[in-house]
Structures are given as structure tokens and as C-alpha cells.
Design a protein around this motif. Structure first.
Motif, PDB file in Angstrom:
ATOM      1  N   TRP A  55       6.399  10.740  -1.668  1.00  0.00           N
ATOM      2  CA  TRP A  55       7.252   9.674  -2.178  1.00  0.00           C
ATOM      3  C   TRP A  55       6.484   8.856  -3.204  1.00  0.00           C
ATOM      4  O   TRP A  55       5.269   8.859  -3.248  1.00  0.00           O
ATOM      5  N   LEU A  56       7.228   8.180  -4.015  1.00  0.00           N
ATOM      6  CA  LEU A  56       6.664   7.244  -4.979  1.00  0.00           C
ATOM      7  C   LEU A  56       7.234   5.867  -4.692  1.00  0.00           C
ATOM      8  O   LEU A  56       8.380   5.745  -4.265  1.00  0.00           O
ATOM      9  N   LYS A  58       9.146   2.528  -5.516  1.00  0.00           N
ATOM     10  CA  LYS A  58      10.365   2.381  -6.315  1.00  0.00           C
ATOM     11  C   LYS A  58      10.057   2.138  -7.788  1.00  0.00           C
ATOM     12  O   LYS A  58      10.714   2.706  -8.666  1.00  0.00           O
ATOM     13  N   ARG A  61       9.139   5.450  -9.314  1.00  0.00           N
ATOM     14  CA  ARG A  61      10.311   6.330  -9.250  1.00  0.00           C
ATOM     15  C   ARG A  61      11.313   5.960 -10.340  1.00  0.00           C
ATOM     16  O   ARG A  61      11.829   6.831 -11.051  1.00  0.00           O
ATOM     17  N   ASP A  62      11.555   4.652 -10.517  1.00  0.00           N
ATOM     18  CA  ASP A  62      12.486   4.189 -11.547  1.00  0.00           C
ATOM     19  C   ASP A  62      11.960   4.505 -12.949  1.00  0.00           C
ATOM     20  O   ASP A  62      12.711   4.938 -13.822  1.00  0.00           O
TER      21      ASP A  62
END
Length: 75
Positions: A55-56, A58, A61-62
Motif C-alpha cells: 500500500w501507499l 494516500k 497514491r493520489d
């Protein structure tokens, strides 16, 4: 199982590529350090296997989503 190039020769190996790469590196290290006067060495072994966490945050990720959208829009 796959075939990998060693110099100009193709060799068949069994297992995941990461396992093959590390097995070969360990073999090389043991051989090079078993001499009467082992020498220091540097081994850079990048792998192509992802690792956790998958996961990254947020924020990253954005930012990645925006960049992907820009690239796709540019065609």
C-alpha cells in the motif's frame, strides 16, 4: 522454471527468478571467499519481486493517480 543467460550461454534453472538470483549470488560469494586470501566485494542484486507493504499512503497514491491520468490523457 526458466532459462537465463550466463555470459553467452543459456542455462535452465528451476524456481522463482528471485530464488535463482540469490542462489547464484550465494554460490559466487562462497566461492570467492573460500580462497586463501578472500577479498572485499560489493554485490548489488536488485530484484523484480514486489515486497510488502503493498500500500501507499494516500498522498502518494493520489499523486500517482494524477500522473497516470496525465500520461493516459497525453496518449
Amino acid at each position: 522454471d526458466d532459462t537465463y543467460r550466463r555470459g553467452s550461454q543459456l542455462e535452465k534453472h528451476s524456481g522463482y527468478c528471485t530464488d535463482v538470483f540469490f542462489r547464484e549470488a550465494i554460490t559466487w560469494i562462497k566461492a570467492s571467499q573460500s580462497t586463501a586470501s578472500p577479498r572485499p566485494f560489493f554485490l548489488y542484486l536488485p530484484t523484480n519481486a514486489p515486497h510488502s507493504p503493498y500500500w501507499l499512503p494516500k498522498k502518494e497514491r493520489d499523486a500517482m493517480a494524477r500522473r497516470v491520468a496525465e500520461v493516459e490523457a497525453a496518449g
